[in-house]
Design an enzyme around this catalytic site. Sequence first.
Site, PDB file in Angstrom:
ATOM      1  N   HIS A  51      43.013  20.499  -0.392  1.00 44.92           N
ATOM      2  CA  HIS A  51      44.275  21.197  -0.184  1.00 44.92           C
ATOM      3  C   HIS A  51      45.379  20.148  -0.208  1.00 44.92           C
ATOM      4  O   HIS A  51      45.545  19.394   0.748  1.00 44.92           O
ATOM      5  CB  HIS A  51      44.246  21.941   1.148  1.00 44.92           C
ATOM      6  CG  HIS A  51      45.526  22.660   1.438  1.00 44.92           C
ATOM      7  ND1 HIS A  51      45.977  23.687   0.653  1.00 44.92           N
ATOM      8  CD2 HIS A  51      46.456  22.496   2.398  1.00 44.92           C
ATOM      9  CE1 HIS A  51      47.118  24.130   1.129  1.00 44.92           C
ATOM     10  NE2 HIS A  51      47.437  23.414   2.192  1.00 44.92           N
ATOM     11  N   ASP A 105      49.173  19.672  -0.228  1.00 43.46           N
ATOM     12  CA  ASP A 105      50.486  20.275  -0.072  1.00 43.46           C
ATOM     13  C   ASP A 105      51.451  19.597  -1.044  1.00 43.46           C
ATOM     14  O   ASP A 105      51.659  18.381  -0.983  1.00 43.46           O
ATOM     15  CB  ASP A 105      50.982  20.119   1.367  1.00 43.46           C
ATOM     16  CG  ASP A 105      50.329  21.125   2.299  1.00 43.46           C
ATOM     17  OD1 ASP A 105      50.254  22.307   1.933  1.00 43.46           O
ATOM     18  OD2 ASP A 105      49.904  20.723   3.400  1.00 43.46           O
ATOM     19  N   ASP A 165      46.536  28.664   2.115  1.00 46.72           N
ATOM     20  CA  ASP A 165      47.487  28.362   3.188  1.00 46.72           C
ATOM     21  C   ASP A 165      48.877  28.832   2.801  1.00 46.72           C
ATOM     22  O   ASP A 165      49.597  28.157   2.091  1.00 46.72           O
ATOM     23  CB  ASP A 165      47.494  26.845   3.431  1.00 46.72           C
ATOM     24  CG  ASP A 165      48.508  26.427   4.491  1.00 46.72           C
ATOM     25  OD1 ASP A 165      48.886  27.277   5.301  1.00 46.72           O
ATOM     26  OD2 ASP A 165      48.911  25.255   4.486  1.00 46.72           O
ATOM     27  N   HIS A 186      54.708  26.589  -0.418  1.00 50.23           N
ATOM     28  CA  HIS A 186      54.693  27.210   0.910  1.00 50.23           C
ATOM     29  C   HIS A 186      55.051  26.279   2.069  1.00 50.23           C
ATOM     30  O   HIS A 186      54.932  26.701   3.236  1.00 50.23           O
ATOM     31  CB  HIS A 186      53.330  27.873   1.167  1.00 50.23           C
ATOM     32  CG  HIS A 186      52.176  26.919   1.223  1.00 50.23           C
ATOM     33  ND1 HIS A 186      51.247  26.826   0.215  1.00 50.23           N
ATOM     34  CD2 HIS A 186      51.784  26.031   2.164  1.00 50.23           C
ATOM     35  CE1 HIS A 186      50.338  25.929   0.537  1.00 50.23           C
ATOM     36  NE2 HIS A 186      50.639  25.420   1.719  1.00 50.23           N
TER      37      HIS A 186
END
Length: 1017
Positions: free
Chosen positions: A273, A275, A385, A592
């Site tokens: 993951h 970001d 997420d 996000h």
Amino acid sequence: MHNDRDLTEQRLARVLDERVRPAVHARSVPLDVAVWSVTGEPVPVAEGLAAPYRPAQVGDRWGPAWSTSWFRVSGTIPAEWAGETVEAVLDLGFATHSAGFSAEGLVYRPDGSAVKALNPRNTWLPVAERAVGGEEFTVHIEAAANPVVMHTAPGELTFGPTSVGGRAPWLGDPDADPGEPLYRLRRLDLAAFDREVHELVQDLEVLQQLMPEMSPDSPRRWQILRAVERALDAVDLQDVSGSARAARAALAPVLASPAHASAHRISAVGHAHIDTAWLWPLRETVRKVARTVSNVTQLMDDHPEFRFVMSQAQQLAWLKEHRPEVYARAQEKAKTGQFLPTGSLWVEPDTNISGGEALVRQFVHGKRFFLEEFGVETEEMWLPDTFGYNAALPQLMKLAGVKWFLTQKISWNSTNRFPHHTFWWEGIDGTRIFSHFPPVDSYNGELSGAEVAHSVRNFRDKSGSGHSLIPFGYGDGGGGPTREMLARADRLRDLEGAPRVELEGPADFFRRAHAEYQANGGAPVWSGELYLELHRGTLTSQLATKQGNRRSEHLLREAELWAATAAVRHGEAYPYDALDRLWKTVLLHQFHDILPGTSIAWVHREAEETYAAVTRELEELIRSAQEALAGEPEGTIVFNSAPHARCGVAALGACLRPETVTPATPPRPDGDGLVLDNGLVRIVVDADGLITSAYDLTADREALAPGAVGNLLQLHQDFPNQWDAWDVDVFYRNTVRDLTAAESVTATGDAVRVVRVFGASRIEQTLSLPAGSRTLVVDTVVDWHEREKFLKVAFPLDVRAAHSTAEIPFGHVERPTHTNTSWDAAKFETCAHRFLHVGEPDWGAALVNDSSYGHDVTRDVRPDGGTTTTVRLSLLRAARFPDPDQDQGTHRLAYALLIGADVTDARREGYRFNLPERVLPGSATVAPLVSVDHEGVIVEAVKLADDRSGDVIVRLYESRGTRAAATLRTGFPLASAVVTDLLERTVDDQASHEEAEGGVRLTLRPFQILTLRLRPA
């Protein structure tokens, strides 16, 4: 035999930590080290390799925040290691408790090609499988001194400033004093890799992790315990290497015992993951991606069964641009089926705040990239997420060719536990998508014993399926899976006392789970939005970022519309490349942790600058297209980009100013106050600048509740228990300060100007009532300098509304105004786009806005028996983490109260409010390229086809939640019309359209989205 379980487990922990793990690289020699430090932006690899290095050594400190240090490490393989496996152990000193936050070193060969990344729990580097004694070894390490802004100690999160050297600079601000070096070189050695000891570590770790998950009464736990005891007895603490084989032999029987036939099955999907921005800037994510992909492709060489998914096309596009040799490795592994492009999106976006057409383009650009670059038609929406999921997404997924949906975040709900892990998600139009929430409750899994056991216990759909998914690999800041995780997967493939773990891709899981449910009567259904009962503050944090996004979305609509019109009508060049680039820029910033306002100051500062540049370029594209359409500058031409006609100007068209604009009536005195009255609505403003009456003259009805005042600004204490920029906790309502004192209330032209001063802040509002309108417009300028405060504006309405109606992408949702259940009560802050409406069957009112998303609606019964429904709009916050200056400064925003309106009126006003008319010199009438004869059918996008064929693409939707029969007419000769998917590929959908003379007859179901490709004759 006495119970000595604790004693043996404690013994295992110490022997493993202090003797066995260190023995994996016990024989080592130090490397020679040199360093070159760079402040500011990272330099190209060639420059880093050729830099003037100075000597360094283990123990040296390096890396003020956000700087880069290049290390050159070199050495010679000892002659006595000939034929052995040799690795380098390169421990740069990162904090081991934040592995996914500190994947911050990338190793290069002298020719500049990448080898693999380094992070706190992944410090090894392959040197030679069969070493040649005396062979020299040199590599360079590009080490980023990225501060761990949030995690400060194992298991501890902080929500305030992170200090360095006791000086507490805010590390999210690149202009802050970087302070002292963050890290200290811990170990830089060449080492002989003892494979047998390494395998013993993995054997012991798996059993160590598995035992606590078993009941103390379980025979299996005691069998493992005794095997571990025998293995520890076999370990010679002074010669771990020489005794490792015997210790492994003692463990072999318990590791060979197969899982039960009914054991839960876990699909282990490798991912990282990453970001795209968060506690680091975009520039750093470019490097994080290179590090992670280098890691996983290196692992794939040794582990052909390993599967890794990469879910954000933007990140791979960066890799292609900045590190083509690493990108080539990803493409190579994609051909072997190990590297799996997935997710179907340009980035993993916020899906509450992003507009409908922007979400379409997330799919378009994401899927198209994967198709063109990897030849892969992705079938999953992989979004672990984000902070809630709007109810239009199932239809968008289906229209993009997506079959499956995966997320994890709903497990963070603070009030209600979501009832399913595998289910059909049904959208507002009735589309269903097969969905899975991994019961491991993490998107950064390590395949530990605790995680796989939790997955089994937590799985809520055991009666329908025996199968779940774990996304594993270090993440947030990247890193991905490690060889230790793969070793666990290998041992957990078929092990008694554990679920069966299989390395595979998400499509393998979804196909199998779907088949299981079909065989067991079908999966359960969840209908409507997936509301996250947490992180509600993201609807308001960082107003400037949200304004940039909202404005960019509408400017892109205008630019495409007028450029397409100019191309079809006058042969003007359509700006394909510019629009493609600008869309991708806007989509990137919908990530996000950017659009929700939860990144460091650096990120949001850059976002504001980027939005300003996007605005300038789009304004120029719009101006150029409109000037080409306007004709000779002999009059005044008005362009209307909204999907509804107004003031005599057709929707999506332009003409000479069609009628004389009736000026608004100036406010007139009324006692100590002022009155705005346009014959439709009368607004009374008292001496304090508060609205004491909002009267619908047509319906002969007061909008405000008796004794209440409207446009009431309210200030709350805003100090959530954690996650400052993310959260608004319900107890914020316990304290409120009504801002009723006015510094001045004056009539100015055709408006009322109200100035309020409070704390360190100042608000200036201009209240106006345009002629012929039922809309009270409140233009607001806020000079905001509060801390830990939440600013809202309230309109207490004399309405008994059973529900509110909030605009979402391509439709609306209704939410109860009561709090009958915990599910209802948890929605104390909700998302609406351009409008939120409340009403009774024959009368209602709406709040419309130009840049706000957070709302709340409450309902109370008054002593007189009437009901007050209070609608509030969230305007500003002032959280301190991760940006201590969040929202500080001057902002301009607007909102309006629409009086005597139904939902269709509210939607129309929302578009008008966000798409103001444009007035240019000109003499032409510009007929719309397309028009629709049904007010409930909204044209959302008009553009030229991406394949540059010259075809016109029209996207529209049914907006009322009813069936609609409409005719779409074209302002050009039409050769053919076909229905397409979101990627503009023809699909068979004869039920929705029929070509007719001069247009296309449409039959739409409630909230249906339809994309048409219109070929000009």
